[in-house]
Design an enzyme around this catalytic site. Structure first.
Site, PDB file in Angstrom:
ATOM      1  N   CYS A  31       0.858  -1.183   0.000  1.00  0.00           N
ATOM      2  CA  CYS A  31       0.000   0.000   0.000  1.00  0.00           C
ATOM      3  C   CYS A  31       0.894   1.232   0.000  1.00  0.00           C
ATOM      4  O   CYS A  31       1.669   1.437   0.940  1.00  0.00           O
ATOM      5  CB  CYS A  31      -0.929   0.012   1.227  1.00  0.00           C
ATOM      6  SG  CYS A  31      -1.851   1.568   1.408  1.00  0.00           S
ATOM      7  N   CYS A  34       0.537   3.585   3.310  1.00  0.00           N
ATOM      8  CA  CYS A  34       0.833   3.150   4.676  1.00  0.00           C
ATOM      9  C   CYS A  34       2.152   3.766   5.157  1.00  0.00           C
ATOM     10  O   CYS A  34       3.046   4.047   4.351  1.00  0.00           O
ATOM     11  CB  CYS A  34       0.916   1.627   4.747  1.00  0.00           C
ATOM     12  SG  CYS A  34      -0.701   0.813   4.857  1.00  0.00           S
ATOM     13  N   HIS A  87      -4.420   1.580   7.987  1.00  0.00           N
ATOM     14  CA  HIS A  87      -4.861   1.074   6.684  1.00  0.00           C
ATOM     15  C   HIS A  87      -6.275   0.498   6.731  1.00  0.00           C
ATOM     16  O   HIS A  87      -7.034   0.616   5.769  1.00  0.00           O
ATOM     17  CB  HIS A  87      -3.891  -0.005   6.196  1.00  0.00           C
ATOM     18  CG  HIS A  87      -4.248  -0.595   4.866  1.00  0.00           C
ATOM     19  ND1 HIS A  87      -3.858  -0.025   3.674  1.00  0.00           N
ATOM     20  CD2 HIS A  87      -4.989  -1.706   4.545  1.00  0.00           C
ATOM     21  CE1 HIS A  87      -4.313  -0.762   2.680  1.00  0.00           C
ATOM     22  NE2 HIS A  87      -5.006  -1.771   3.169  1.00  0.00           N
ATOM     23  N   ASN A 128     -13.646   9.667  -2.813  1.00  0.00           N
ATOM     24  CA  ASN A 128     -14.351   8.524  -3.357  1.00  0.00           C
ATOM     25  C   ASN A 128     -14.187   7.350  -2.401  1.00  0.00           C
ATOM     26  O   ASN A 128     -13.089   7.129  -1.875  1.00  0.00           O
ATOM     27  CB  ASN A 128     -13.812   8.134  -4.727  1.00  0.00           C
ATOM     28  CG  ASN A 128     -14.008   9.225  -5.754  1.00  0.00           C
ATOM     29  OD1 ASN A 128     -15.081   9.808  -5.848  1.00  0.00           O
ATOM     30  ND2 ASN A 128     -12.968   9.519  -6.523  1.00  0.00           N
ATOM     31  N   HIS A 139      -6.793   2.257   1.211  1.00  0.00           N
ATOM     32  CA  HIS A 139      -6.363   3.016   2.373  1.00  0.00           C
ATOM     33  C   HIS A 139      -7.161   4.322   2.418  1.00  0.00           C
ATOM     34  O   HIS A 139      -7.292   5.018   1.412  1.00  0.00           O
ATOM     35  CB  HIS A 139      -4.871   3.321   2.276  1.00  0.00           C
ATOM     36  CG  HIS A 139      -4.269   3.847   3.540  1.00  0.00           C
ATOM     37  ND1 HIS A 139      -3.290   3.172   4.249  1.00  0.00           N
ATOM     38  CD2 HIS A 139      -4.502   4.979   4.249  1.00  0.00           C
ATOM     39  CE1 HIS A 139      -2.944   3.867   5.316  1.00  0.00           C
ATOM     40  NE2 HIS A 139      -3.682   4.981   5.332  1.00  0.00           N
ATOM     41  N   HIS A 141      -8.412   7.755   2.088  1.00  0.00           N
ATOM     42  CA  HIS A 141      -7.791   8.928   1.498  1.00  0.00           C
ATOM     43  C   HIS A 141      -8.812   9.739   0.716  1.00  0.00           C
ATOM     44  O   HIS A 141      -9.839   9.229   0.276  1.00  0.00           O
ATOM     45  CB  HIS A 141      -6.636   8.540   0.567  1.00  0.00           C
ATOM     46  CG  HIS A 141      -7.072   7.859  -0.709  1.00  0.00           C
ATOM     47  ND1 HIS A 141      -7.472   6.536  -0.753  1.00  0.00           N
ATOM     48  CD2 HIS A 141      -7.188   8.334  -1.986  1.00  0.00           C
ATOM     49  CE1 HIS A 141      -7.804   6.213  -1.995  1.00  0.00           C
ATOM     50  NE2 HIS A 141      -7.643   7.288  -2.768  1.00  0.00           N
TER      51      HIS A 141
END
Length: 330
Positions: A31, A34, A87, A128, A139, A141
């Site tokens: 990811c 992270c 996460h 979104n 993750h 955001h």
């Protein structure tokens, strides 16, 4: 290749970027957001990163222009707002009150920073969430696009609110808020913000967040207003995740006034567009919506608002949230 192409039929700019084809799609082995990554490092609570696959860039090349169609530099900024080091959190209602305040403060600070840039006409902060929306990284955001133009939807809102102000001498958004605070579609309120399903909702569980004070930008929030907005966002996402008993996929957009000019008639607001109409049933934007931009609403908004109020009570209890739902106002 990165450029803007003008649509003379609608008056819109289309952002074209070949690099977008290279962005990762739900990688399982790593990811990039992270802590400890090449871009993220350690010791942070909320982080803003450059989008590695941007539509816009301040060093975008100048395109060749000739013939009938118009092209322009895709100048601007695309950034990712990593809202937490954790996460596994499913949504913003998983953030503590203090962590959500940090996110809102970042929104406020980046607005102040980009307002100073002469190349930015409009700042779009958005989010979104969910596989059905097409999120490529899970993750938690959000994103921002610092645009060199004012997007069409914002322009329409500006035009209508300017015309209303000129005719009636009051802010159109303030009048909408006054109507929605009467309670039929009101979901939640605290000292500075209100959440409601608008009379004119397009999506089955669409909700809007309005500041009670007439402000145009996040930079104008003061005192307890940042904390109250953070709490309202936690409650809004918690309500959406309770109403169907499952994670709700949605898009969220923060609407501020443009950066160039005077917009006393405009009003900061946030809109959530959840795409489920029931469990396992997606509200598709299909022929009539895509073809004409005119939405159909399957059901009765006031009935869905009642479902959202019941979900809000559960969300507030789960979150230990401050504020009130409509029953407490009676």
């Amino acid at each position: 290749m990165r450029e803007l192409r003008y649509n003379p039929l609608t008056g819109q700019w289309v952002m074209v970027s070949a690099v977008r084809r290279e962005r990762p799609w739900r990688p399982k082995d790593y990811c990039p957001f992270c802590p400890g990554g090449e871009e993220t490092g350690h010791g942070w609570e909320v982080l803003i990163l450059p989008n590695r696959f941007p539509m816009l860039s301040f060093d975008a090349p100048k395109p060749e222009t000739s013939g009938f169609y118009r092209r322009a530099r895709a100048i601007g900024q695309c950034s990712v707002i990593v809202e937490t080091p954790e996460h596994g959190l499913r949504d913003l209602d998983g953030l503590s009150r203090e962590q959500m305040v940090r996110v809102v403060e970042l929104w406020k600070n980046v607005t102040a920073e980009l307002k100073k840039n002469p190349g930015v006409a409009y700042l779009a902060i958005f989010r979104n969430k969910g596989e059905e929306i097409g999120v490529s990284l899970t993750h938690p955001h959000g994103q921002l696009y610092a645009l060199p133009f004012i997007p069409l939807k914002a322009r329409l809102k500006l035009e209508n609110s300017r015309n209303y102000y000129n005719r009636h001498g009051e802010c159109l958004f303030c009048r909408v808020l006054k109507e929605e605070l009467k309670g039929e579609r009101l979901i939640y309120e605290n000292g500075s913000f209100a959440i409601f399903m608008p009379f004119f909702a397009s999506w089955p569980f669409e909700i809007h967040v309005y500041p009670k004070r007439h402000v145009q930008w996040l930079t104008q929030l003061e005192g307890n207003e940042v904390e109250d907005l953070a709490e309202a966002i936690r409650v809004a996402t918690g309500t959406l995740n309770e109403v169907l008993g499952r994670d709700m996929p949605y898009s969220m957009m923060v609407f501020q006034a443009p950066f160039k000019g005077s917009y006393e008639f405009y009003h900061l607001h946030i809109e959530f567009y959840p795409i489920l109409r029931d469990n396992g049933k997606i509200k598709y934007a299909a022929g009539i919506e895509i073809g004409t931009w005119e939405f159909t609403y399957d059901g009765v908004p006031e009935e869905n608002a009642e479902r959202l109020r019941e979900a809000c009570k559960k969300a507030m209890e789960r979150l230990g949230a401050r504020g009130r739902c409509p029953e407490a106002l009676e």
